[in-house]
Design a protein around this motif. Structure first.
Motif, PDB file in Angstrom:
ATOM      1  N   MET A   1      25.062 -13.365  -9.884  1.00  0.00           N
ATOM      2  CA  MET A   1      24.225 -12.635  -8.943  1.00  0.00           C
ATOM      3  C   MET A   1      22.829 -12.401  -9.480  1.00  0.00           C
ATOM      4  O   MET A   1      21.865 -12.367  -8.734  1.00  0.00           O
ATOM      5  N   LEU A   2      22.693 -12.221 -10.801  1.00  0.00           N
ATOM      6  CA  LEU A   2      21.386 -12.042 -11.413  1.00  0.00           C
ATOM      7  C   LEU A   2      21.200 -13.069 -12.513  1.00  0.00           C
ATOM      8  O   LEU A   2      22.094 -13.289 -13.326  1.00  0.00           O
ATOM      9  N   VAL A   3      20.042 -13.722 -12.538  1.00  0.00           N
ATOM     10  CA  VAL A   3      19.604 -14.506 -13.679  1.00  0.00           C
ATOM     11  C   VAL A   3      18.444 -13.742 -14.289  1.00  0.00           C
ATOM     12  O   VAL A   3      17.473 -13.425 -13.598  1.00  0.00           O
ATOM     13  N   ILE A   4      18.560 -13.420 -15.578  1.00  0.00           N
ATOM     14  CA  ILE A   4      17.644 -12.471 -16.206  1.00  0.00           C
ATOM     15  C   ILE A   4      16.713 -13.150 -17.199  1.00  0.00           C
ATOM     16  O   ILE A   4      16.991 -14.229 -17.707  1.00  0.00           O
ATOM     17  N   GLY A   5      15.602 -12.486 -17.494  1.00  0.00           N
ATOM     18  CA  GLY A   5      14.695 -12.903 -18.542  1.00  0.00           C
ATOM     19  C   GLY A   5      14.938 -12.098 -19.800  1.00  0.00           C
ATOM     20  O   GLY A   5      15.375 -10.941 -19.745  1.00  0.00           O
ATOM     21  N   ILE A   6      14.667 -12.703 -20.949  1.00  0.00           N
ATOM     22  CA  ILE A   6      14.774 -12.024 -22.232  1.00  0.00           C
ATOM     23  C   ILE A   6      13.415 -12.064 -22.924  1.00  0.00           C
ATOM     24  O   ILE A   6      12.523 -12.818 -22.537  1.00  0.00           O
ATOM     25  N   ALA A   7      13.269 -11.253 -23.996  1.00  0.00           N
ATOM     26  CA  ALA A   7      11.933 -10.979 -24.517  1.00  0.00           C
ATOM     27  C   ALA A   7      11.388 -12.029 -25.468  1.00  0.00           C
ATOM     28  O   ALA A   7      10.197 -12.334 -25.434  1.00  0.00           O
ATOM     29  N   GLY A   8      12.235 -12.570 -26.353  1.00  0.00           N
ATOM     30  CA  GLY A   8      11.689 -13.381 -27.428  1.00  0.00           C
ATOM     31  C   GLY A   8      12.471 -14.635 -27.721  1.00  0.00           C
ATOM     32  O   GLY A   8      13.190 -15.164 -26.861  1.00  0.00           O
ATOM     33  N   THR A   9      12.366 -15.114 -28.951  1.00  0.00           N
ATOM     34  CA  THR A   9      12.976 -16.382 -29.339  1.00  0.00           C
ATOM     35  C   THR A   9      14.397 -16.218 -29.867  1.00  0.00           C
ATOM     36  O   THR A   9      15.076 -17.213 -30.138  1.00  0.00           O
ATOM     37  N   VAL A 277      15.511 -12.118 -12.069  1.00  0.00           N
ATOM     38  CA  VAL A 277      14.876 -10.941 -12.669  1.00  0.00           C
ATOM     39  C   VAL A 277      14.227 -11.429 -13.954  1.00  0.00           C
ATOM     40  O   VAL A 277      14.801 -11.359 -15.036  1.00  0.00           O
ATOM     41  N   CYS A 278      13.023 -11.956 -13.844  1.00  0.00           N
ATOM     42  CA  CYS A 278      12.397 -12.671 -14.945  1.00  0.00           C
ATOM     43  C   CYS A 278      11.802 -11.751 -16.004  1.00  0.00           C
ATOM     44  O   CYS A 278      11.637 -12.157 -17.157  1.00  0.00           O
ATOM     45  N   HIS A 279      11.477 -10.528 -15.628  1.00  0.00           N
ATOM     46  CA  HIS A 279      10.833  -9.594 -16.557  1.00  0.00           C
ATOM     47  C   HIS A 279      11.885  -8.736 -17.247  1.00  0.00           C
ATOM     48  O   HIS A 279      12.611  -7.982 -16.575  1.00  0.00           O
ATOM     49  N   PRO A 280      11.988  -8.803 -18.579  1.00  0.00           N
ATOM     50  CA  PRO A 280      13.026  -8.033 -19.278  1.00  0.00           C
ATOM     51  C   PRO A 280      12.992  -6.538 -18.994  1.00  0.00           C
ATOM     52  O   PRO A 280      14.041  -5.885 -18.959  1.00  0.00           O
ATOM     53  N   GLU A 281      11.791  -6.008 -18.747  1.00  0.00           N
ATOM     54  CA  GLU A 281      11.688  -4.570 -18.501  1.00  0.00           C
ATOM     55  C   GLU A 281      12.336  -4.147 -17.188  1.00  0.00           C
ATOM     56  O   GLU A 281      12.526  -2.939 -16.941  1.00  0.00           O
ATOM     57  N   LEU A 282      12.676  -5.109 -16.319  1.00  0.00           N
ATOM     58  CA  LEU A 282      13.333  -4.789 -15.048  1.00  0.00           C
ATOM     59  C   LEU A 282      14.846  -4.967 -15.087  1.00  0.00           C
ATOM     60  O   LEU A 282      15.526  -4.659 -14.117  1.00  0.00           O
ATOM     61  N   VAL A 283      15.370  -5.481 -16.204  1.00  0.00           N
ATOM     62  CA  VAL A 283      16.780  -5.877 -16.228  1.00  0.00           C
ATOM     63  C   VAL A 283      17.721  -4.691 -16.177  1.00  0.00           C
ATOM     64  O   VAL A 283      18.716  -4.705 -15.435  1.00  0.00           O
ATOM     65  N   VAL A 284      17.462  -3.639 -16.935  1.00  0.00           N
ATOM     66  CA  VAL A 284      18.374  -2.490 -16.949  1.00  0.00           C
ATOM     67  C   VAL A 284      18.531  -1.910 -15.553  1.00  0.00           C
ATOM     68  O   VAL A 284      19.657  -1.668 -15.072  1.00  0.00           O
ATOM     69  N   GLU A 285      17.426  -1.687 -14.868  1.00  0.00           N
ATOM     70  CA  GLU A 285      17.478  -1.137 -13.517  1.00  0.00           C
ATOM     71  C   GLU A 285      18.146  -2.117 -12.553  1.00  0.00           C
ATOM     72  O   GLU A 285      18.866  -1.705 -11.626  1.00  0.00           O
ATOM     73  N   SER A 286      17.927  -3.406 -12.763  1.00  0.00           N
ATOM     74  CA  SER A 286      18.525  -4.413 -11.884  1.00  0.00           C
ATOM     75  C   SER A 286      20.039  -4.458 -12.038  1.00  0.00           C
ATOM     76  O   SER A 286      20.777  -4.567 -11.047  1.00  0.00           O
ATOM     77  N   LEU A 287      20.528  -4.401 -13.264  1.00  0.00           N
ATOM     78  CA  LEU A 287      21.977  -4.393 -13.478  1.00  0.00           C
ATOM     79  C   LEU A 287      22.607  -3.144 -12.878  1.00  0.00           C
ATOM     80  O   LEU A 287      23.692  -3.204 -12.281  1.00  0.00           O
ATOM     81  N   ALA A 288      21.927  -2.008 -13.005  1.00  0.00           N
ATOM     82  CA  ALA A 288      22.439  -0.775 -12.399  1.00  0.00           C
ATOM     83  C   ALA A 288      22.451  -0.878 -10.880  1.00  0.00           C
ATOM     84  O   ALA A 288      23.340  -0.313 -10.213  1.00  0.00           O
ATOM     85  N   ALA A 289      21.514  -1.614 -10.331  1.00  0.00           N
ATOM     86  CA  ALA A 289      21.381  -1.709  -8.869  1.00  0.00           C
ATOM     87  C   ALA A 289      22.560  -2.425  -8.217  1.00  0.00           C
ATOM     88  O   ALA A 289      22.801  -2.245  -7.023  1.00  0.00           O
ATOM     89  N   VAL A 290      23.280  -3.258  -8.968  1.00  0.00           N
ATOM     90  CA  VAL A 290      24.383  -4.022  -8.371  1.00  0.00           C
ATOM     91  C   VAL A 290      25.752  -3.481  -8.759  1.00  0.00           C
ATOM     92  O   VAL A 290      26.779  -4.119  -8.491  1.00  0.00           O
ATOM     93  N   GLU A 291      25.791  -2.298  -9.326  1.00  0.00           N
ATOM     94  CA  GLU A 291      27.053  -1.745  -9.828  1.00  0.00           C
ATOM     95  C   GLU A 291      28.126  -1.645  -8.753  1.00  0.00           C
ATOM     96  O   GLU A 291      29.305  -1.862  -9.019  1.00  0.00           O
ATOM     97  N   ASN A 292      27.754  -1.322  -7.543  1.00  0.00           N
ATOM     98  CA  ASN A 292      28.757  -1.105  -6.488  1.00  0.00           C
ATOM     99  C   ASN A 292      28.902  -2.297  -5.534  1.00  0.00           C
ATOM    100  O   ASN A 292      29.543  -2.176  -4.490  1.00  0.00           O
ATOM    101  N   ARG A 293      28.306  -3.423  -5.908  1.00  0.00           N
ATOM    102  CA  ARG A 293      28.417  -4.603  -5.055  1.00  0.00           C
ATOM    103  C   ARG A 293      29.589  -5.465  -5.505  1.00  0.00           C
ATOM    104  O   ARG A 293      29.978  -5.449  -6.671  1.00  0.00           O
ATOM    105  N   LYS A 294      30.120  -6.245  -4.563  1.00  0.00           N
ATOM    106  CA  LYS A 294      31.103  -7.266  -4.917  1.00  0.00           C
ATOM    107  C   LYS A 294      30.394  -8.338  -5.728  1.00  0.00           C
ATOM    108  O   LYS A 294      29.385  -8.887  -5.297  1.00  0.00           O
ATOM    109  N   LEU A 295      30.910  -8.637  -6.916  1.00  0.00           N
ATOM    110  CA  LEU A 295      30.223  -9.529  -7.835  1.00  0.00           C
ATOM    111  C   LEU A 295      30.896 -10.895  -7.865  1.00  0.00           C
ATOM    112  O   LEU A 295      32.120 -11.005  -7.903  1.00  0.00           O
ATOM    113  N   ASP A 296      30.090 -11.950  -7.864  1.00  0.00           N
ATOM    114  CA  ASP A 296      30.622 -13.304  -7.937  1.00  0.00           C
ATOM    115  C   ASP A 296      29.609 -14.190  -8.632  1.00  0.00           C
ATOM    116  O   ASP A 296      28.716 -14.749  -8.006  1.00  0.00           O
TER     117      ASP A 296
END
Length: 332
Positions: A1-9, A277-296
């Motif tokens: 459901m989410l493809v995320i960005g990370i900060a470094g190498t 969700v390409c910006h790492p600073e948005l990932v925590v909030e994004s993961l919390a945003a889908v907590e109650n959704r059906k995940l696949d």
């Protein structure tokens, strides 16, 4: 459901935790994540080892100004060069575009990365974000290149992603920084911008990435969170059965949906399978945003290409050097 960005190498401890989340389907890499061929391969392996389920590792390796991996990789020309050659020699241009696709995809796969979000099939009509990333301004020419490029990617064992649906090339604004509104009718868009997407779907492209552009004569909201565009037109009318990606929700044109949770909900509710969700600073909030959704997260498993492709086997392949030579000389 989410493809995320990370900060470094390298992965840090927090990023390893993110990969444990049920909603994390993969990671997108950028220039900030690149130091060398060996390092990218190590990072890709670390991502897979850190996650409890298969992860889609992806990148934008289009060529020209959008090429995240550079040192040690072929210098890939921008797609506009093929359109210029097409005016003189259509057959040669299409053959070279197919080689470009094969070379790009082969190098990305050799790095342990599954997917490059390509090809761009937008029309080259002056958009600030697209520019020389487009093959041509002519829909039928872009359609021919789309078929050739998808063939080349498939020959390298990589899935193809058509972007940015339903067409980002005919507005001026860059959606990274501004809202974009295309006031044309659906009939006009069908006759022009949708032509390459039809060709790509016929060529069996496996994925589509949506545009953060609004087309108010078709639907009030931007295409990426429009059921009209995704379910009615792309899925039903055009018969696309593959994976639908949002564009990055950190881009300015995505803000119209509201905060992070509102953006994610809007995209998923409209029919996007995966939200970027390409910006790492948005990932925590994004993961919390889908907590109650059906995940696949299994929707992306068909895009994950495993196999023996690595740098040693690629360098030993005769086609590799031939493709590099053809691209360096064929567009002169």
């Amino acid at each position: 459901m989410l493809v995320i960005g990370i900060a470094g190498t390298e992965l840090n401890a927090q990023e390893r935790d993110w990969l444990q989340h049920d909603a994390c389907a993969g990671v997108i890499l950028f220039t900030r994540n690149f130091a060398s061929k060996a390092q990218v391969a190590e990072l890709s392996a670390a991502i897979r080892e850190a996650a409890p389920r298969p992860q889609l590792i992806c990148v934008d390796q289009e060529g020209g100004r959008v090429q995240r991996f550079r040192e040690g990789y072929s210098a890939l020309p921008s797609l506009e060069n093929f359109g210029r050659l097409y005016e003189r020699d259509p057959v040669a241009a299409l053959e070279l575009a197919q080689e470009h696709a094969w070379l790009m995809a082969s190098e990305v796969r050799a790095s342990g990365v599954d997917l490059s979000f390509a090809p761009v099939v937008d029309l080259g009509r002056g958009n600030r974000a697209i520019g020389d990333r487009a093959f041509s301004a002519t829909p039928q020419v872009v359609a021919e290149f789309t078929r050739a490029y998808v063939r080349g990617m498939h020959a390298a064992g990589m899935a193809a992603t058509l972007k940015h649906f339903p067409g980002h090339g005919s507005v001026l604004e860059d959606t990274h920084f501004d809202d974009a509104v295309d006031s044309r009718s659906l009939d006009e868009i069908r006759a022009l911008d949708l032509v390459p997407f039809v060709a790509g779907i016929e060529a069996k492209a496996e994925a589509v990435m949506m545009a953060h552009v609004a087309y108010p004569q078709v639907a009030p909201e931007p295409a990426g969170y429009s059921k009209r565009w995704i379910e009615d037109i792309l899925r039903t009318e055009m018969g696309f059965g593959g994976v639908v990606f949002s564009d990055d929700i950190g881009m300015a044109a995505a803000f119209s949906a509201g905060g992070i949770k509102a953006r994610i909900d809007a995209h998923l509710d409209a029919g996007c399978d995966v939200v970027l969700v390409c910006h790492p600073e948005l990932v925590v909030e994004s993961l919390a945003a889908v907590e109650n959704r059906k995940l696949d997260t299994t929707v992306v498993t068909g895009l994950i290409r495993r196999g023996a492709m690595g740098w040693d086997s690629l360098l030993a392949e005769a086609r590799y050097g031939h493709a590099q030579a053809r691209l360096s000389g064929g567009l002169a």
